[in-house]
Design a protein around this motif. Structure first.
Motif, PDB file in Angstrom:
ATOM      1  N   GLY A  99     -16.614 -11.830  66.721  1.00  0.00           N
ATOM      2  CA  GLY A  99     -16.441 -13.160  66.166  1.00  0.00           C
ATOM      3  C   GLY A  99     -15.021 -13.323  65.676  1.00  0.00           C
ATOM      4  O   GLY A  99     -14.205 -12.408  65.756  1.00  0.00           O
ATOM      5  N   PRO A 100     -14.716 -14.497  65.152  1.00  0.00           N
ATOM      6  CA  PRO A 100     -13.347 -14.734  64.692  1.00  0.00           C
ATOM      7  C   PRO A 100     -13.014 -13.867  63.481  1.00  0.00           C
ATOM      8  O   PRO A 100     -13.864 -13.562  62.666  1.00  0.00           O
ATOM      9  N   ALA A 101     -11.770 -13.468  63.430  1.00  0.00           N
ATOM     10  CA  ALA A 101     -11.310 -12.674  62.301  1.00  0.00           C
ATOM     11  C   ALA A 101     -11.230 -13.559  61.068  1.00  0.00           C
ATOM     12  O   ALA A 101     -11.052 -14.777  61.161  1.00  0.00           O
ATOM     13  N   ALA A 102     -11.385 -12.965  59.917  1.00  0.00           N
ATOM     14  CA  ALA A 102     -11.298 -13.728  58.673  1.00  0.00           C
ATOM     15  C   ALA A 102      -9.887 -14.289  58.515  1.00  0.00           C
ATOM     16  O   ALA A 102      -8.906 -13.609  58.793  1.00  0.00           O
ATOM     17  N   VAL A 103      -9.808 -15.529  58.090  1.00  0.00           N
ATOM     18  CA  VAL A 103      -8.521 -16.198  57.914  1.00  0.00           C
ATOM     19  C   VAL A 103      -8.203 -16.230  56.432  1.00  0.00           C
ATOM     20  O   VAL A 103      -9.028 -16.638  55.617  1.00  0.00           O
ATOM     21  N   THR A 104      -7.011 -15.793  56.085  1.00  0.00           N
ATOM     22  CA  THR A 104      -6.618 -15.805  54.679  1.00  0.00           C
ATOM     23  C   THR A 104      -6.358 -17.240  54.237  1.00  0.00           C
ATOM     24  O   THR A 104      -6.143 -18.140  55.055  1.00  0.00           O
ATOM     25  N   SER A 105      -6.370 -17.436  52.956  1.00  0.00           N
ATOM     26  CA  SER A 105      -6.135 -18.791  52.427  1.00  0.00           C
ATOM     27  C   SER A 105      -4.716 -19.254  52.755  1.00  0.00           C
ATOM     28  O   SER A 105      -4.491 -20.437  53.021  1.00  0.00           O
ATOM     29  N   THR A 106      -3.759 -18.340  52.772  1.00  0.00           N
ATOM     30  CA  THR A 106      -2.386 -18.701  53.121  1.00  0.00           C
ATOM     31  C   THR A 106      -2.315 -19.198  54.563  1.00  0.00           C
ATOM     32  O   THR A 106      -1.683 -20.224  54.847  1.00  0.00           O
ATOM     33  N   THR A 107      -2.981 -18.493  55.473  1.00  0.00           N
ATOM     34  CA  THR A 107      -3.000 -18.921  56.869  1.00  0.00           C
ATOM     35  C   THR A 107      -3.704 -20.263  57.002  1.00  0.00           C
ATOM     36  O   THR A 107      -3.241 -21.151  57.717  1.00  0.00           O
ATOM     37  N   HIS A 108      -4.812 -20.420  56.306  1.00  0.00           N
ATOM     38  CA  HIS A 108      -5.557 -21.681  56.352  1.00  0.00           C
ATOM     39  C   HIS A 108      -4.703 -22.845  55.862  1.00  0.00           C
ATOM     40  O   HIS A 108      -4.632 -23.908  56.504  1.00  0.00           O
ATOM     41  N   ASN A 109      -4.021 -22.651  54.747  1.00  0.00           N
ATOM     42  CA  ASN A 109      -3.171 -23.708  54.204  1.00  0.00           C
ATOM     43  C   ASN A 109      -2.010 -24.027  55.149  1.00  0.00           C
ATOM     44  O   ASN A 109      -1.644 -25.192  55.331  1.00  0.00           O
ATOM     45  N   GLY A 110      -1.420 -23.004  55.736  1.00  0.00           N
ATOM     46  CA  GLY A 110      -0.320 -23.219  56.677  1.00  0.00           C
ATOM     47  C   GLY A 110      -0.777 -24.004  57.895  1.00  0.00           C
ATOM     48  O   GLY A 110      -0.076 -24.909  58.371  1.00  0.00           O
ATOM     49  N   LEU A 111      -1.942 -23.663  58.434  1.00  0.00           N
ATOM     50  CA  LEU A 111      -2.477 -24.400  59.583  1.00  0.00           C
ATOM     51  C   LEU A 111      -2.797 -25.843  59.217  1.00  0.00           C
ATOM     52  O   LEU A 111      -2.527 -26.768  59.988  1.00  0.00           O
ATOM     53  N   ARG A 112      -3.382 -26.047  58.046  1.00  0.00           N
ATOM     54  CA  ARG A 112      -3.703 -27.409  57.586  1.00  0.00           C
ATOM     55  C   ARG A 112      -2.430 -28.243  57.466  1.00  0.00           C
ATOM     56  O   ARG A 112      -2.368 -29.386  57.938  1.00  0.00           O
ATOM     57  N   ASP A 113      -1.372 -27.668  56.886  1.00  0.00           N
ATOM     58  CA  ASP A 113      -0.109 -28.393  56.727  1.00  0.00           C
ATOM     59  C   ASP A 113       0.529 -28.690  58.082  1.00  0.00           C
ATOM     60  O   ASP A 113       1.080 -29.788  58.298  1.00  0.00           O
ATOM     61  N   ALA A 114       0.435 -27.732  59.022  1.00  0.00           N
ATOM     62  CA  ALA A 114       1.001 -27.942  60.358  1.00  0.00           C
ATOM     63  C   ALA A 114       0.254 -29.063  61.079  1.00  0.00           C
ATOM     64  O   ALA A 114       0.871 -29.918  61.733  1.00  0.00           O
ATOM     65  N   LEU A 115      -1.065 -29.083  60.972  1.00  0.00           N
ATOM     66  CA  LEU A 115      -1.845 -30.159  61.601  1.00  0.00           C
ATOM     67  C   LEU A 115      -1.535 -31.514  60.969  1.00  0.00           C
ATOM     68  O   LEU A 115      -1.441 -32.523  61.671  1.00  0.00           O
ATOM     69  N   ALA A 116      -1.370 -31.525  59.661  1.00  0.00           N
ATOM     70  CA  ALA A 116      -1.035 -32.778  58.985  1.00  0.00           C
ATOM     71  C   ALA A 116       0.328 -33.280  59.441  1.00  0.00           C
ATOM     72  O   ALA A 116       0.511 -34.487  59.700  1.00  0.00           O
ATOM     73  N   ALA A 117       1.292 -32.376  59.590  1.00  0.00           N
ATOM     74  CA  ALA A 117       2.621 -32.771  60.052  1.00  0.00           C
ATOM     75  C   ALA A 117       2.555 -33.299  61.481  1.00  0.00           C
ATOM     76  O   ALA A 117       3.225 -34.278  61.831  1.00  0.00           O
ATOM     77  N   LEU A 118       1.768 -32.676  62.314  1.00  0.00           N
ATOM     78  CA  LEU A 118       1.623 -33.148  63.695  1.00  0.00           C
ATOM     79  C   LEU A 118       0.942 -34.503  63.764  1.00  0.00           C
ATOM     80  O   LEU A 118       1.322 -35.357  64.560  1.00  0.00           O
ATOM     81  N   SER A 119      -0.074 -34.687  62.928  1.00  0.00           N
ATOM     82  CA  SER A 119      -0.772 -35.976  62.974  1.00  0.00           C
ATOM     83  C   SER A 119       0.145 -37.102  62.509  1.00  0.00           C
ATOM     84  O   SER A 119       0.054 -38.223  63.016  1.00  0.00           O
ATOM     85  N   ASP A 120       1.060 -36.831  61.580  1.00  0.00           N
ATOM     86  CA  ASP A 120       2.027 -37.851  61.153  1.00  0.00           C
ATOM     87  C   ASP A 120       2.970 -38.209  62.293  1.00  0.00           C
ATOM     88  O   ASP A 120       3.346 -39.358  62.475  1.00  0.00           O
ATOM     89  N   VAL A 121       3.360 -37.217  63.082  1.00  0.00           N
ATOM     90  CA  VAL A 121       4.294 -37.445  64.177  1.00  0.00           C
ATOM     91  C   VAL A 121       3.599 -38.150  65.335  1.00  0.00           C
ATOM     92  O   VAL A 121       4.158 -39.048  65.965  1.00  0.00           O
ATOM     93  N   LEU A 122       2.373 -37.767  65.621  1.00  0.00           N
ATOM     94  CA  LEU A 122       1.666 -38.308  66.781  1.00  0.00           C
ATOM     95  C   LEU A 122       1.006 -39.652  66.526  1.00  0.00           C
ATOM     96  O   LEU A 122       0.730 -40.385  67.466  1.00  0.00           O
ATOM     97  N   THR A 123       0.734 -39.986  65.294  1.00  0.00           N
ATOM     98  CA  THR A 123       0.091 -41.265  64.977  1.00  0.00           C
ATOM     99  C   THR A 123       1.147 -42.357  64.975  1.00  0.00           C
ATOM    100  O   THR A 123       2.147 -42.280  64.257  1.00  0.00           O
ATOM    101  N   PRO A 124       0.949 -43.400  65.815  1.00  0.00           N
ATOM    102  CA  PRO A 124       1.919 -44.495  65.807  1.00  0.00           C
ATOM    103  C   PRO A 124       1.884 -45.246  64.479  1.00  0.00           C
ATOM    104  O   PRO A 124       0.823 -45.424  63.904  1.00  0.00           O
TER     105      PRO A 124
END
Length: 149
Positions: free
Chosen positions: A118-143
């Motif tokens: 199964g998937p490896a456990a994700v640390t909170s730091t990794t989770h927060n970094g991924l969340r911030d990266a997705l948020a930054a991408l959604s700002d760029v991709l959303t017209p």
């Protein structure tokens, strides 16, 4: 209510592929390979662990045990353990008089397969970094609507 016919046979259980392959004469090479593997495990138990991990029984040819080793260094070390191997083989009923050692040109065993449970456990730091990266991408991709250039 009808009674089952007396000459009707119950359905036979399906035959496993391995059992089917081993039941005929064509299963002889498979039986020999399984026997060699079991013998390999038995004989290598009599060797030091470091040496046992670097060699493998390849064949039993009459009175000869044929071993494969990883390198010339292990060839020399296994040569020193020849008497131990002969004694071990004789103790289980083989009439062995000689050990032949060959150096293999490829790995004796395939690399260990990594099992994924199964998937490896994700640390909170990794989770927060991924969340911030997705948020930054959604700002760029959303017209942006309603804003002028």
């Amino acid at each position: 209510m009808s009674e089952p016919k007396s000459d009707a046979r119950p359905a036979a259980a399906p035959v496993r592929a391995l059992d089917a392959a081993m039941s005929s004469r064509t299963g002889n090479p498979l039986r020999r390979a399984l026997w060699l593997d079991e013998l390999d495990n038995t004989l290598r138990q009599h060797l030091p662990q470091t040496l046992a991990s670097q060699c493998r029984l390849a064949n039993v040819d009459g009175e000869h045990l044929v071993f494969l080793v990883q390198s010339p260094l292990w060839h020399a070390r296994l040569r020193l353990a020849e008497t131990t191997l002969i004694d071990a083989a004789r103790s289980i009923g083989l009439k062995v008089t000689k050990v032949t050692i060959k150096t293999a040109s490829i790995a004796l065993r395939p690399p260990a397969q990594t099992q994924h449970n199964g998937p490896a456990a994700v640390t909170s730091t990794t989770h927060n970094g991924l969340r911030d990266a997705l948020a930054a991408l959604s700002d760029v991709l959303t017209p942006t609507s309603g804003k002028g250039s």
